[in-house]
Structure formats: C-alpha cells, structure tokens
Design a protein around this motif. Structure first.
Motif, PDB file in Angstrom:
ATOM      1  N   LEU A  63      66.995 -36.173  19.086  1.00  0.00           N
ATOM      2  CA  LEU A  63      66.456 -36.453  17.761  1.00  0.00           C
ATOM      3  C   LEU A  63      65.202 -35.867  17.556  1.00  0.00           C
ATOM      4  CD1 LEU A  63      67.382 -40.327  17.657  1.00  0.00           C
ATOM      5  CD2 LEU A  63      68.538 -38.387  16.469  1.00  0.00           C
ATOM      6  N   PRO A  73      60.845 -41.213  20.800  1.00  0.00           N
ATOM      7  CA  PRO A  73      61.655 -41.880  19.841  1.00  0.00           C
ATOM      8  C   PRO A  73      62.575 -42.618  20.711  1.00  0.00           C
ATOM      9  CG  PRO A  73      62.148 -39.466  20.027  1.00  0.00           C
ATOM     10  CD  PRO A  73      61.057 -39.932  20.971  1.00  0.00           C
ATOM     11  N   GLY A  86      65.771 -40.301  23.325  1.00  0.00           N
ATOM     12  CA  GLY A  86      65.696 -39.736  21.978  1.00  0.00           C
ATOM     13  C   GLY A  86      65.242 -38.386  21.832  1.00  0.00           C
ATOM     14  N   GLU A 104      61.746 -45.361  11.855  1.00  0.00           N
ATOM     15  CA  GLU A 104      63.063 -45.396  12.019  1.00  0.00           C
ATOM     16  C   GLU A 104      63.596 -44.187  13.183  1.00  0.00           C
ATOM     17  OE1 GLU A 104      67.408 -45.109   9.889  1.00  0.00           O
ATOM     18  OE2 GLU A 104      65.804 -45.109   8.688  1.00  0.00           O
ATOM     19  N   ARG A 105      64.528 -44.705  13.997  1.00  0.00           N
ATOM     20  CA  ARG A 105      65.138 -43.897  14.772  1.00  0.00           C
ATOM     21  C   ARG A 105      66.082 -42.711  14.327  1.00  0.00           C
ATOM     22  NH1 ARG A 105      68.557 -43.684  19.959  1.00  0.00           N
ATOM     23  NH2 ARG A 105      67.525 -42.714  21.450  1.00  0.00           N
ATOM     24  N   ALA A 106      65.577 -41.562  13.458  1.00  0.00           N
ATOM     25  CA  ALA A 106      66.503 -40.822  12.887  1.00  0.00           C
ATOM     26  C   ALA A 106      65.706 -39.492  12.815  1.00  0.00           C
ATOM     27  CB  ALA A 106      66.959 -41.288  11.691  1.00  0.00           C
ATOM     28  N   VAL A 107      66.303 -38.494  12.626  1.00  0.00           N
ATOM     29  CA  VAL A 107      65.661 -37.350  12.312  1.00  0.00           C
ATOM     30  C   VAL A 107      64.739 -37.279  11.318  1.00  0.00           C
ATOM     31  CG1 VAL A 107      65.836 -34.584  11.901  1.00  0.00           C
ATOM     32  CG2 VAL A 107      67.323 -35.741  13.630  1.00  0.00           C
ATOM     33  N   GLU A 108      65.153 -37.484   9.989  1.00  0.00           N
ATOM     34  CA  GLU A 108      64.234 -37.265   8.903  1.00  0.00           C
ATOM     35  C   GLU A 108      62.878 -37.985   9.039  1.00  0.00           C
ATOM     36  OE1 GLU A 108      64.198 -37.905   4.081  1.00  0.00           O
ATOM     37  OE2 GLU A 108      66.057 -37.926   5.236  1.00  0.00           O
ATOM     38  N   THR A 153      59.389 -45.499  17.895  1.00  0.00           N
ATOM     39  CA  THR A 153      60.490 -46.085  17.143  1.00  0.00           C
ATOM     40  C   THR A 153      60.328 -47.451  17.408  1.00  0.00           C
ATOM     41  OG1 THR A 153      61.920 -45.309  18.877  1.00  0.00           O
ATOM     42  CG2 THR A 153      61.888 -44.020  16.724  1.00  0.00           C
ATOM     43  N   SER A 195      60.799 -36.406  11.516  1.00  0.00           N
ATOM     44  CA  SER A 195      60.142 -35.323  11.097  1.00  0.00           C
ATOM     45  C   SER A 195      58.939 -35.446  10.177  1.00  0.00           C
ATOM     46  CB  SER A 195      61.110 -34.637  10.213  1.00  0.00           C
ATOM     47  OG  SER A 195      60.825 -33.106   9.656  1.00  0.00           O
ATOM     48  N   ALA A 198      64.005 -32.783  14.665  1.00  0.00           N
ATOM     49  CA  ALA A 198      62.887 -33.472  13.834  1.00  0.00           C
ATOM     50  C   ALA A 198      61.652 -32.519  14.017  1.00  0.00           C
ATOM     51  CB  ALA A 198      62.494 -34.784  14.452  1.00  0.00           C
TER      52      ALA A 198
END
Length: 405
Positions: A237, A304, A234, A345-349, A327, A352, A241
C-alpha cells in the motif's frame, strides 16, 4: 532494593532480524539492569534464519545472557518453530541457584514458555507474560495460532500470574483470548506497560547528508519505512500511496529499510509498475549508526501496518523528531492528539493524502517533529517504563506472599 529477574525470550540481541520484539526486550532488560536489578535472560542461540550465536553465556550491558541451542536453526528460521535443547533444565537451575524473584516471558505462543512455565510454577516463582502484539488470530500464521490454542493454550495461559499488555487494545485482545479458552483474567491480573526508548541515543544524530549522498536521495523530502519486508507491514500500500503523493513533489524519495522476508522482488516490481524508477530505494536491514543516519536523513516516517504490538521503529522515529504516518493497526492513538503525526485508514488513498500533506509542508513537519519529541519524553522513556513494570512485579510478589500465608 533490586530484584532478581529472569526474562525468557526465543531470540535476543544481536538477533535483530527477528524484529521489534528483540529490540524491545533487549532495551527493557538493559534498562532494568541500569535501575539496579539483577537481570538474567534465557534465550536460544538463533541469530538469523541462516546463522547461530556461538557465545553461550555472556554479560552485555549488565544483563546476564544464557543461550541454549536450538536442535534445528532451520526450523526456527523457516517455520518460526523453536527446538531449544535443555531450556527447562536451564530455567530450573537459574531459578533455584540464583534466587529468581519473577520470571518474565516474552511472547505467548512459544516452545520456550512450554518448557519454562511449569518449572516456575513448581518452584513457586511468579510468572508474567508480555505478548508483544502476537495475540490476534488474524495475523501471523492464523491456522498455527488456532491449533496451538486448541492444543496447549488453556494449559499454558493458566500458568501465568499476570499479563503485561503494550496497549489497551492488546489488553482487550488478551481478555478475549483468555476467555475463549475458559481461563479467568480479572482486571487485577493485567496491566498496560508500553515500550520505551533511551532518549540519549537519539539526542545527537549523525548528519543526514552522508546517508543522502550514499543512496542518491538528493535534497528533496524523504519518507522512511523501517521494518521487516513482510505482508502485514503494508508496503504493498505504501509504494502506490507514495507514487500518488509524490506526483507533485518530483524530488521526493521513499527509503525502504529492513530485512527481506520474501517480498523484496515483488516490491521492486511494484515500484517499477508505478514508474518510480530510482525514487524508491531499498537499503536492506539497517542497524546501529546506519539506522540513526537514515532517521537523520528522513523527513517523514511511514508505517501502514496491521497487527503491531507497539512499534519500536515508530517510537524511535518519534524520538528523532520525525512526524509519523501510521494506521490504526499500529495501536498508537496518542500520536494524533499530541500533534506528532497522522493516523489514517490502511488504504492507498488516505495514506497518499497524509504523505502528500507532510511531504509538501516543511513548517508542519517541523512543528510535528517537536511535538513528537515532547510526546516521547513525557511518556515513553525507559525509566518511566521500568517504574511501571516494577510496580507490576511488586504486585505479583505481594500476591504470591499473601497466598502463601
């Protein structure tokens, strides 16, 4: 009374470039030896994709290590395909001559298991397997895993007397994969035993200032990633982030420490694309005192990842008193209830937001760090893990004795 145990693994210390499985198996076997068991490790001579280990037999921290030669170390390094010469013969000799009580295989889909499992079955020795997070078909060469399962999966799975999962999630994965191949896996033949740490190794960390000075980190908060530079970790990401999270924290730094698996150049480009300049530091692989120094210098640990079994890097970070950002694919749900970190959650936002929350709040980091140490001390030390594993060994031995009567 101590047991005679044979552990079979494709790679063993000091082959640290092959990831957390090596660290987990090495620490586990040493902990078993410390608990009074006679422990043998049968492995190969691989050290890294480019090098071999020349010592064929040695005793390390009470563990008797025997290495057989891979016909091609290049195949092992590039395609993760072992070619161990004489693995079956070595296993037969060890089991017969050393009175082995239990054979414990690490990872499922290995050429080593194909060689050793029939020998253990023929000699009537219980055979257990720890998949170490390698079961899911959607990570780590999915096509090869599916082909393996179609060709040899059913025959190999039937040979194991017990499955030792790292988490409840992995136990569910094992049930599903065994069922898909038509192999029964009743509840009394699967157990959950996590990884552990030696808390004493993290009790007196080196001062972090020297590491900060060496890598030009300054005095601001540091987020640390420890692991292989691999797509499933990850990092694609984590870098954006961190860029978002660090906008209001100009002295924050991100340290990425680990061996390159083909991503380093792209990750450097990604850091530049986000105008991070020297705020993202790539150190290469760190081990021993250097790894401890990195952990001492850091303020937050981030991983992540997807498809983790039970991350040794995250566990060691917790043992060092670092709050963690993980994550769901890390399979470490205990972190949040214990107040030792955040699982997002495994996402940028969301990554961050979690990083920003911790990088800007030193008191919260300190509180989480204390909770992190308490969590590890209460549940994840090697003596606790060994006690649970001994119970599994006793059960398979009792089951074998009952079946033979």
């Amino acid at each position: 009374m101590g047991m005679n145990l044979l552990h079979v693994i494709p790679y063993y210390a000091p082959a640290w470039t092959y990831g957390g499985v090596v660290r987990a198996a090495t620490d586990l076997t040493r902990a078993l030896a410390e608990a009074g068991h006679t422990v043998w490790v049968l492995t190969t001579d691989t050290l890294s994709p480019a090098a071999r280990i020349s010592v064929r037999e040695e005793i390390v921290d009470g563990v008797r290590v025997i290495r057989v030669r891979n016909a091609s170390n290049t195949l092992r390094g590039r395609l993760n395909l072992a070619s161990p010469l004489g693995m079956g013969r070595a296993a037969r000799r060890l089991i017969a001559e050393r009175g082995i009580d239990v054979v414990h295989c690490h990872e499922l889909r290995t050429v080593e298991n194909l060689a050793v499992a029939p020998v253990a079955n023929a000699l009537g020795v219980p055979l257990v397997v720890s998949p170490h997070g390698t079961l899911p078909l959607d990570t780590g060469r999915p096509a090869i895993k599916r082909g393996w399962d179609r060709l040899v999966g059913r025959g190999l799975m039937r040979r194991f007397d017990h499955v030792i999962a790292l988490t409840e999630d992995e136990a569910a994965d094992a049930r599903a994969i065994w069922a898909a191949r038509g192999v029964p896996l009743p509840d009394d033949r699967i157990s959950v035993v996590p990884n552990g740490v030696h808390l004493g190794e993290f009790a007196a960390l080196p001062p972090g200032e020297a590491f900060r000075a060496r890598w030009g980190l300054g005095a601001g908060p540091v987020a640390l990633f420890l692991g292989r530079l691999h797509a499933r970790k990850g990092l694609d990401l984590l870098i954006p982030a961190f860029a978002e999270a660090a906008r209001g924290v100009p002295d924050a730094r991100l340290v990425i420490a680990g061996p390159d698996e083909g991503m380093l150049a792209a990750l450097r480009d990604l850091a530049r694309a986000h105008d991070l300049g020297e705020r993202v530091i790539f150190t290469g692989m760190l081990d021993g005192p250097d790894k401890l120094a990195a952990l001492a210098a850091a303020d937050v640990f981030a991983l992540p990842a997807v498809g983790e079994g039970f991350s040794m890097a995250a566990l060691e970070a917790l043992a060092c008193g670092l709050p963690v950002v993980l994550t769901p694919g890390c399979h470490f749900p205990e972190v949040e209830p214990a107040g030792a970190g955040l699982v997002v959650e495994r996402a940028v936002e969301p990554l961050s937001e979690a990083l920003r929350a911790l990088l800007t709040d030193a008191p919260r980091r300190a509180s989480m760090g204390q909770s992190a140490r308490e969590l590890v001390g209460a549940r994840f030390t090697w003596p606790q893990v060994v006690a649970r594993l001994e119970s599994v060994y006793d059960r398979v031995l009792s089951r074998q004795k009952g079946a033979s009567q």
